[in-house]
Design a protein around this motif. Structure first.
Motif, PDB file in Angstrom:
ATOM      1  N   MET A   1     -12.303  -4.910  20.999  1.00 54.89           N
ATOM      2  CA  MET A   1     -12.188  -6.318  21.376  1.00 54.89           C
ATOM      3  C   MET A   1     -11.056  -6.974  20.600  1.00 54.89           C
ATOM      4  O   MET A   1     -10.780  -6.616  19.450  1.00 54.89           O
ATOM      5  CB  MET A   1     -13.490  -7.074  21.094  1.00 54.89           C
ATOM      6  N   THR A   2     -10.453  -7.961  21.243  1.00 59.78           N
ATOM      7  CA  THR A   2      -9.453  -8.751  20.531  1.00 59.78           C
ATOM      8  C   THR A   2     -10.166  -9.665  19.539  1.00 59.78           C
ATOM      9  O   THR A   2     -11.385  -9.854  19.615  1.00 59.78           O
ATOM     10  CB  THR A   2      -8.632  -9.607  21.506  1.00 59.78           C
ATOM     11  N   ARG A   3      -9.415 -10.236  18.630  1.00 60.86           N
ATOM     12  CA  ARG A   3     -10.020 -11.157  17.660  1.00 60.86           C
ATOM     13  C   ARG A   3     -10.657 -12.361  18.368  1.00 60.86           C
ATOM     14  O   ARG A   3     -11.725 -12.828  17.959  1.00 60.86           O
ATOM     15  CB  ARG A   3      -8.953 -11.643  16.659  1.00 60.86           C
ATOM     16  N   ASP A   4     -10.023 -12.844  19.401  1.00 61.08           N
ATOM     17  CA  ASP A   4     -10.574 -13.987  20.138  1.00 61.08           C
ATOM     18  C   ASP A   4     -11.917 -13.622  20.768  1.00 61.08           C
ATOM     19  O   ASP A   4     -12.881 -14.398  20.732  1.00 61.08           O
ATOM     20  CB  ASP A   4      -9.601 -14.440  21.235  1.00 61.08           C
ATOM     21  N   GLU A   5     -11.993 -12.437  21.375  1.00 61.13           N
ATOM     22  CA  GLU A   5     -13.238 -11.997  22.008  1.00 61.13           C
ATOM     23  C   GLU A   5     -14.333 -11.767  20.972  1.00 61.13           C
ATOM     24  O   GLU A   5     -15.489 -12.165  21.161  1.00 61.13           O
ATOM     25  CB  GLU A   5     -12.981 -10.719  22.809  1.00 61.13           C
ATOM     26  N   ALA A   6     -13.954 -11.137  19.864  1.00 62.69           N
ATOM     27  CA  ALA A   6     -14.925 -10.883  18.794  1.00 62.69           C
ATOM     28  C   ALA A   6     -15.423 -12.196  18.190  1.00 62.69           C
ATOM     29  O   ALA A   6     -16.603 -12.331  17.839  1.00 62.69           O
ATOM     30  CB  ALA A   6     -14.296 -10.014  17.706  1.00 62.69           C
ATOM     31  N   GLU A   7     -14.546 -13.182  18.097  1.00 62.78           N
ATOM     32  CA  GLU A   7     -14.940 -14.492  17.577  1.00 62.78           C
ATOM     33  C   GLU A   7     -16.015 -15.119  18.463  1.00 62.78           C
ATOM     34  O   GLU A   7     -16.989 -15.703  17.982  1.00 62.78           O
ATOM     35  CB  GLU A   7     -13.717 -15.416  17.516  1.00 62.78           C
ATOM     36  N   ALA A   8     -15.840 -14.990  19.782  1.00 63.54           N
ATOM     37  CA  ALA A   8     -16.831 -15.533  20.715  1.00 63.54           C
ATOM     38  C   ALA A   8     -18.169 -14.801  20.591  1.00 63.54           C
ATOM     39  O   ALA A   8     -19.240 -15.421  20.637  1.00 63.54           O
ATOM     40  CB  ALA A   8     -16.302 -15.438  22.146  1.00 63.54           C
ATOM     41  N   VAL A   9     -18.113 -13.478  20.423  1.00 64.30           N
ATOM     42  CA  VAL A   9     -19.340 -12.697  20.251  1.00 64.30           C
ATOM     43  C   VAL A   9     -20.090 -13.155  18.999  1.00 64.30           C
ATOM     44  O   VAL A   9     -21.313 -13.330  19.016  1.00 64.30           O
ATOM     45  CB  VAL A   9     -19.013 -11.191  20.164  1.00 64.30           C
ATOM     46  N   LEU A  10     -19.354 -13.341  17.916  1.00 61.28           N
ATOM     47  CA  LEU A  10     -19.986 -13.812  16.678  1.00 61.28           C
ATOM     48  C   LEU A  10     -20.590 -15.194  16.875  1.00 61.28           C
ATOM     49  O   LEU A  10     -21.681 -15.488  16.367  1.00 61.28           O
ATOM     50  CB  LEU A  10     -18.953 -13.831  15.543  1.00 61.28           C
ATOM     51  N   GLY A  11     -19.903 -16.044  17.633  1.00 63.40           N
ATOM     52  CA  GLY A  11     -20.447 -17.370  17.927  1.00 63.40           C
ATOM     53  C   GLY A  11     -21.742 -17.276  18.718  1.00 63.40           C
ATOM     54  O   GLY A  11     -22.679 -18.059  18.504  1.00 63.40           O
TER      55      GLY A  11
ATOM     56  N   ALA B   1     -14.802 -12.359  26.505  1.00 59.83           N
ATOM     57  CA  ALA B   1     -15.655 -11.378  25.828  1.00 59.83           C
ATOM     58  C   ALA B   1     -16.628 -10.729  26.815  1.00 59.83           C
ATOM     59  O   ALA B   1     -16.833  -9.510  26.803  1.00 59.83           O
ATOM     60  CB  ALA B   1     -16.417 -12.043  24.686  1.00 59.83           C
ATOM     61  N   LEU B   2     -17.229 -11.550  27.681  1.00 57.76           N
ATOM     62  CA  LEU B   2     -18.163 -11.009  28.668  1.00 57.76           C
ATOM     63  C   LEU B   2     -17.449 -10.139  29.703  1.00 57.76           C
ATOM     64  O   LEU B   2     -17.990  -9.135  30.171  1.00 57.76           O
ATOM     65  CB  LEU B   2     -18.913 -12.152  29.354  1.00 57.76           C
ATOM     66  N   GLU B   3     -16.243 -10.533  30.073  1.00 57.38           N
ATOM     67  CA  GLU B   3     -15.471  -9.714  31.010  1.00 57.38           C
ATOM     68  C   GLU B   3     -15.096  -8.375  30.385  1.00 57.38           C
ATOM     69  O   GLU B   3     -15.071  -7.345  31.061  1.00 57.38           O
ATOM     70  CB  GLU B   3     -14.219 -10.474  31.452  1.00 57.38           C
ATOM     71  N   ARG B   4     -14.823  -8.393  29.074  1.00 59.33           N
ATOM     72  CA  ARG B   4     -14.548  -7.136  28.372  1.00 59.33           C
ATOM     73  C   ARG B   4     -15.780  -6.234  28.404  1.00 59.33           C
ATOM     74  O   ARG B   4     -15.683  -5.032  28.625  1.00 59.33           O
ATOM     75  CB  ARG B   4     -14.161  -7.429  26.927  1.00 59.33           C
TER      76      ARG B   4
ATOM     77  N   ARG C   1     -23.908 -14.518  33.883  1.00 57.73           N
ATOM     78  CA  ARG C   1     -23.545 -15.182  32.626  1.00 57.73           C
ATOM     79  C   ARG C   1     -22.132 -15.754  32.696  1.00 57.73           C
ATOM     80  O   ARG C   1     -21.868 -16.869  32.238  1.00 57.73           O
ATOM     81  CB  ARG C   1     -23.682 -14.199  31.468  1.00 57.73           C
ATOM     82  N   ILE C   2     -21.230 -14.980  33.278  1.00 56.96           N
ATOM     83  CA  ILE C   2     -19.845 -15.449  33.414  1.00 56.96           C
ATOM     84  C   ILE C   2     -19.780 -16.652  34.351  1.00 56.96           C
ATOM     85  O   ILE C   2     -19.103 -17.647  34.072  1.00 56.96           O
ATOM     86  CB  ILE C   2     -18.950 -14.299  33.937  1.00 56.96           C
ATOM     87  N   ALA C   3     -20.511 -16.583  35.458  1.00 57.77           N
ATOM     88  CA  ALA C   3     -20.525 -17.690  36.423  1.00 57.77           C
ATOM     89  C   ALA C   3     -21.096 -18.952  35.788  1.00 57.77           C
ATOM     90  O   ALA C   3     -20.587 -20.064  36.013  1.00 57.77           O
ATOM     91  CB  ALA C   3     -21.336 -17.302  37.654  1.00 57.77           C
TER      92      ALA C   3
END
Length: 309
Positions: free
Chosen positions: A138-148, A246-249, A289-291
């Motif tokens: 995951m990119t840092r942006d995606e990982a940041e969202a996961v942590l959130g 993040a969800l799309e990943r 979830r994405i929708a």
């Protein structure tokens, strides 16, 4: 998904053990006996069921962090050893402050899958763990969202609420299992003794296991609703687009078999396909979830925070 399955299995095991203890105490010391030759005492049975039911869920909650660490071999970061661990600690600390909770323990566990989970007995005594696969893919942006997302689970008190719901479910599982046990013992096996016979004990334990599995449908429904809130938390603590990314990943990697132990699957960010059908799924489908995020809907209990697990 891990968090939920581990909690459920631990709770079921504790509940069965407590039930055996109840039987032993009843037989040896005569305490807690709710059935005699005159029938079953529904009032005392319900009270004792509540004591043991909530006791099982509370013990599961207290053990949740310890069990989670050992189930996946998570290594808690005491002192960051590299830039990635330093970023991880700083991101969790920043989001925890935004959420108004104490700093959770942060851990990494070795697994190729993209996943993360949060668990713990309270908002200020929690654990957030991420897989090596997540950090690598995951990119840092995606990982940041996961942590959130995970911090949101903690901030929303999802494990506490789950414990209360599980306590209520346990109470009725124990209560109705004893009703079934009484019916089998007295009606089918025609036991006319002063106390319960072997048919009551065997049937009750089997019924508890069966009812416990069926009751997990309620807990899984609750879990699915909380995931929408957790996604909203990821959008709040990172950004909506980062959470969607993040969800799309996760969706791109959805065909990769999950490596989490089965008892931990409900605690992960990616969830599980739900081979026994939607009723037993701990997470809503990723498309839903994405929708929901794209339409700005929480689809949960109204709060705007939550976690990925």
């Amino acid at each position: 998904m891990k968090r939920i399955i581990l909690f459920l299995l631990t709770n079921l095991a504790v509940m069965v053990i407590l039930s055996v203890a109840w039987f032993v105490i009843s037989k040896v010391f005569g305490l807690g006996v709710t059935m005699d030759k005159n029938g079953i005492n529904y009032g005392s049975t319900l009270v004792l069921a509540a004591v043991f039911g909530f006791g099982g869920s509370l013990i599961s909650l207290m053990m949740s962090k310890w069990m989670a660490k050992r189930s996946v071999g998570a290594e808690v970061i005491e002192q960051p050893r590299n830039e990635a661990e330093r970023w991880l600690m700083q991101t969790v600390e920043r989001q925890a402050k935004m959420a108004g909770i104490g700093m959770p323990e942060v851990a990494i566990y070795d697994s190729p899958e993209i996943n993360a989970f949060a668990t713990g007995a309270s908002r200020n005594n929690a654990l957030v763990a991420v897989s090596t696969g997540l950090l690598a893919n995951m990119t840092r942006d995606e990982a940041e969202a996961v942590l959130g997302h995970e911090i949101g689970h903690v901030a929303n008190g999802d494990m506490i609420t789950l414990t209360l719901i599980q306590g209520v479910v346990n109470t009725f599982v124990i209560f109705f299992a004893r009703i079934v046990g009484y019916f089998v013992d007295r009606v089918l096996l025609k036991n006319q003794g002063d106390g319960p016979g072997i048919g009551f004990y065997v049937t009750t334990i089997v019924a508890e296991i069966i009812f416990g599995i069926l009751a997990s449908i309620i807990v899984m429904w609750f879990s699915r609703q909380r995931e929408f809130r957790a996604d909203e938390a990821g959008a709040r603590f990172a950004s909506r687009q980062k959470m969607i990314s993040a969800l799309e990943r996760l969706k791109l990697n959805y065909d990769t078999p999950a490596q989490l132990p089965s008892q931990m699957t409900a605690f992960g960010i990616s969830g599980h396909r739900g081979s026994f059908g939607r009723l037993f799924m701990s997470h809503p489908p990723l498309d839903e979830r994405i929708a929901a995020l794209r339409h700005g809907q929480s689809s949960g209990f109204g709060a705007r925070t939550g976690t990925v697990q």
